[in-house]
Design a protein around this motif. Sequence first.
Motif: not given
Length: 251
Positions: A56-77
């Motif tokens: 998200l700090a990169a000027n070239s990036v418009g959105r960040a997407v996390v691919s996960t199977d883990d609900p805890a990782i999903a919540d943190a992301s």
Amino acid sequence: MEAEIQPREQPAPVIDPTLQALALIPARGGSKGIPGKNLQPVGGVPLVCRTIAAALAANSVGRAVVSTDDPAIADASSAAGAEVVTRPEALAGDAASSESALLHALEQLAQDGPLPPLFVFLQCTSPFTTGAQIDAVVRQLQTSSANTAMAVIPWHGFLWSRDPSGWGRGVNHDASLPRQRRQDLEPCYLETGAIYALRTAPFLAARNRFVPPLLPVEVDGPAPEIDTPLDLAVCRQLAGLLDPDPAGGAA
């Protein structure tokens, strides 16, 4: 051995050349070497959240997407500002490749709208990735004819392998000749594993992150990877020296 990626018949995704690069961050829940690895804190911040902050700090990036199977990782992301794609269990085991997660995420995102012409694959195991490094790799890809650009650091040492008999053989030097100075060795680069920028359409066609032509991009700063508990302990010590603020988030 990585699970084979089975091609599936899919309509060609729509590519919108006006969109900024998409950051894709695979972060599965299972890890045998370091349990819960992607949520392990470095500098007080979970690894997946550090990677999201860098994206998200990169000027070239418009959105960040996390691919996960883990609900805890999903919540943190989600709390860290990323979108989440739920990865199926079949693509989250030890044998699943990173490419399978990237392909699945892109297929899911394409159902909701056009994809950008470039995307960045970021790995949580590189805790000191910065937005500036991501921008440098993306910029090099954009201004070249490469299909893949990857972050590398110079390697200045003498590399050895073994011949079929098990004896040492120089890789980047000839040991039968007088010893060269390190600065006279042919330049070698170590792939950091942190940042890969890819053109979306060629990647979807090849189903492999290494789509030629390939462009190594030197990045500034240390680039340790976390594969073992010792790596994690070392990075936790380094965080106090390398993080830009006490909270830890790589910028």
